[in-house]
Enzyme design. Structure first.
Site, PDB file in Angstrom:
ATOM      1  N   GLU A 273       0.626  -1.234   0.088  1.00  0.00           N
ATOM      2  CA  GLU A 273       0.115   0.032  -0.031  1.00  0.00           C
ATOM      3  C   GLU A 273       0.755   1.295  -0.024  1.00  0.00           C
ATOM      4  OE1 GLU A 273      -2.919  -0.404  -0.889  1.00  0.00           O
ATOM      5  OE2 GLU A 273      -3.177  -2.508  -0.252  1.00  0.00           O
TER       6      GLU A 273
ATOM      7  N   ASP B 160       3.583  -4.657  -5.379  1.00  0.00           N
ATOM      8  CA  ASP B 160       3.869  -6.040  -4.920  1.00  0.00           C
ATOM      9  C   ASP B 160       5.413  -6.259  -4.647  1.00  0.00           C
ATOM     10  OD1 ASP B 160       1.308  -6.969  -4.406  1.00  0.00           O
ATOM     11  OD2 ASP B 160       1.521  -8.229  -6.446  1.00  0.00           O
TER      12      ASP B 160
HETATM   13 ZN   LIG Z   1      -2.765  -2.504  -4.520  1.00  0.00          ZN
END
Ligand SMILES: [Zn+2]
Length: 703
Positions: A541, A605
């Site tokens: 995030e 990621d």
């Molecule tokens: Zn995301």
């Protein structure tokens, strides 16, 4: 879908509501202090199978016969995938779903209890309880058939000129039926502290514009099935087979024109394509047939003089369509959308027709979910911050919040350190990046003040009217924000949701209580596992603030270029590497992922796992015990396995196909393989050598 809060980037796409044809997920707040809704563990409602809480770092999920350096996903998840076929009422099944089902069970208990007609109920209990009751009373819903929709259909039937057509569009949108285009409040792209008015492309019944336009066999088949579904629906409304067929074609023709005018998803990722603020008079001149002055008045929105138009092309191209298509075809189009929005809440013939197309054909789900599951979902979708109150009381402790805050701090420090050591970024841009990072705020668990549903009237035994009241409340609440300061305390997800998001306008990261459990966050697990789970999610995030979209917004949430041209070029080179890598992955048959659509998520990621491991190592320096082997694994190995196991999943070929088109996230398999291939620490942790599949010869690094 219209642009909600400048495209918050979620950890996972929310597709369940679409597959079920359920209510659009929108949540809502009650002023503190909350009534003490202490629903102490009620007995499990009968007819429901109890779901066990998922485990973090699960040795039984692994397939140790697989070489981790050849296929780390199968190594970490192989046995889980074999032992967990997709349940017949799901389109995909993964660890997120396991946890969501576990949470749904808790919500089910709360709602069963609150749905009893007890005069001592608090106002919140009355609303969620009676919403649920009205949904669960299937025989009453079936007995009424299409009758609850009749007032809407009569209203459409009475339209006799194009002025009234505009009024009807405004009316339907006010009760939460998405037709033709979207109109809502949104943070000003260049002054995020203020909410302004925005209109956006929309009005489709298929999940993406490409379904209408692509010439391949699968898209053609989808169009044929959609035409069948449209005709079936008109048949259910009482039209003859011949008339229904014609009406289906009329809807298809209109929606195809809307699709032709709409921008592609990838194009919409670039904020400059969503940045077209103009005077209301300019918009009215651009697309006079929309009669915007009349339309805005009919929407009852607060007065405003400027509006963001996303994109102007759409309105310009649809403008002549408003004139050339006959009034009767427009009425057919409105009739379809009013019915589509209501279908999951009507009698079973409508529910089943809706499921057969959206659930079965498009998503590959074999069976409709049991009614109680859909009713829990509907209540969460419509009254999320009311249902969230007893959920939080029952499940979320202070201790969890404190440990989360510590982890967030550790991750922020790691990202700060990472930025400082980047060899491709100049000090000038680094200072700005650091500023942005420092300004990120975090919201954990649930809102400080709950949305107040006081004005929403919820009655027993009247499902569609209840849903319309809740939707109308949400629409009005949203429009009332126009011209007001951005309320950063607001949440875009309900507390039980198993997901997380970053919002560029708010420059904040958000973690609902629902995700702060195993396999993401386990109070009884060591830091290696928790940093691999929720730690990577936090890192993910945070990185969204610096992905292909987030990097174009500054610390205050404004769309502005804070990069030197040279740094931006270096950034584009690196994200280009990520886009190419993921475009090489195959989702199903010969269908490749779209590396540009999934770029932000893949960047997040990769960045997330990198900085979460940095944070874990720092922790290990402080805590010698943490650095020891456990269950035969080093802490780094436990970290990577913990990370991969969050993404164990199976998906139907249909849903794999649908998600490649619509989902900015890669499938679980590639969220794991794509990241570890780029990660030198992974290769070191498992002793992987160059030439093995999990060691990329062309590793991509952004953050
Ligand atoms: Zn995301």
């Amino acid at each position: 879908m219209l642009l909600k809060r400048v495209l918050p980037t979620f950890l996972l796409a929310a597709t369940a509501a679409f597959a079920q044809g359920g209510a659009p997920a929108h949540k809502d707040t009650k002023p503190a202090p909350t009534p003490a809704v202490t629903a102490k563990k009620a007995a499990a409602p009968s007819g429901a199978e109890m779901v066990a809480r998922p485990k973090s770092f699960d040795l039984d999920a692994m397939d140790k016969s697989v070489d981790p350096c050849e296929d780390f996903y199968e190594y970490a998840c192989g046995n889980w995938r074999k032992k967990n076929p997709i349940p017949s009422d799901q389109a995909r099944w993964g660890r997120f779903n396991e946890l969501a089902e576990y949470n749904r069970q808790t919500l089910h208990q709360i709602l069963e209890k609150d749905s009893a007609n007890n005069p001592k109920r608090t106002p919140v209990q009355q609303k969620i309880g009676d919403m649920y009751q009205s949904c669960m009373d299937e025989s009453a819903v079936n007995k009424k058939g299409k009758a609850p929709l009749k007032p809407e259909l009569d209203r459409i039937a009475a339209i006799s000129n194009k002025n009234q057509l505009i009024d009807a569009i405004a009316y339907l949108q006010n009760v939460g039926v998405p037709v033709l285009f979207g109109f809502s409040s949104q943070p000003d792209l260049h002054n995020a502290s203020v909410e302004i008015a925005g209109v956006a492309q929309g009005g489709l019944g298929l999940p993406d514009r490409d379904y209408y336009l692509n010439p391949d066999a699968k898209s053609k088949e989808t169009r044929e099935k959609y035409l069948d579904h449209l005709a079936t629906t008109f048949g259910l409304l009482g039209d003859s087979p011949e008339a229904s067929k014609k009406e289906a074609q009329a809807v298809m023709d209109i929606e195809t024109k809307l699709a032709e005018a709409a921008y592609e998803r990838v194009k919409m990722r670039d904020p400059k394509n969503r940045d077209h603020k103009m005077k209301v008079s300019e918009l009215a001149a651009l697309a006079p047939n929309f009669q915007f002055e009349r339309y805005f008045t009919a929407r009852n929105a607060p007065a405003f003089t400027e509006v963001n138009v996303v994109p102007p092309d759409f309105f310009q191209k649809v403008n002549p369509v408003l004139a050339s298509v006959s009034l009767s075809d427009w009425k057919t189009y409105l009739r379809w959308h009013a019915t589509r929005a209501a279908a999951p809440l009507l009698s079973e013939d409508f529910v089943n027709a809706n499921f057969n197309f959206y659930g079965k054909f498009l998503s590959g789900q074999k069976e409709l979910q049991p009614r109680w599951k859909r009713c829990v979902q509907t209540t969460d979708g419509l009254l999320g911050e009311a249902l969230g109150q007893p959920y939080v009381d029952e499940t979320f402790g202070k201790e969890g919040k404190e440990r989360m805050l510590e982890m967030v701090k550790a991750l922020e420090q790691a990202l700060g350190q990472d930025i400082q050591t980047l060899d491709w970024m100049t000090p000038e841009t680094k200072t700005k990046a650091e500023e942005k990072l420092k300004a990120i705020s975090n919201k954990i668990g649930y809102p400080d003040k709950w949305r107040d549903y006081g004005t929403v009237k919820i009655m027993r035994g009247n499902l569609l009217a209840n849903a319309q009241a809740a939707r109308a409340f949400e629409v009005k609440r949203n429009l009332n924000k126009i011209g007001k300061p951005l309320d950063k305390s607001e949440w875009g997800m309900s507390p039980p949701t198993v997901n997380a998001y970053y919002s560029a306008a708010e420059n904040d990261i958000n973690f609902p209580a629902g995700i702060l459990q195993p396999p993401f966050f386990d109070r009884n697990a060591d830091d290696a596992v928790n940093f691999g789970g929720i730690g990577v999610v936090i890192g993910h995030e945070l990185t969204h603030g610096f992905d292909d979209q987030g990097s174009k917004f500054d610390a205050a949430g404004n769309f502005t270029d804070w990069w030197t041209p040279a740094d931006r070029q270096e950034f584009d080179k690196r994200t280009g590497c990520v886009a190419d890598e993921y475009s090489s992955f195959v989702a199903v048959d010969d269908l490749h992922l779209n590396g540009r659509l999934t770029l932000g998520e893949n960047t997040a990621d990769n960045g997330g796992i990198h900085i979460a491991l940095m944070a874990l190592r720092k922790q290990m320096e402080k805590d010698a015990k943490l650095a020891q082997e456990k269950e035969g694994f080093t802490p780094e190995q436990r970290f990577f396995v913990g990370f991969a196991q969050v993404w164990c999943e199976n998906r139907t070929p249909e849903s794999a196909r649908l998600l490649v088109k619509t989902d900015p996230h890669s499938p679980g398999q590639y969220r794991v393989i794509g990241t570890v291939q780029n990660n030198a620490d992974f290769a070191k942790a498992f002793n992987c050598k160059a030439g093995q599949k999990m060691v990329s010869a062309n590793a991509c690094h952004v953050w």
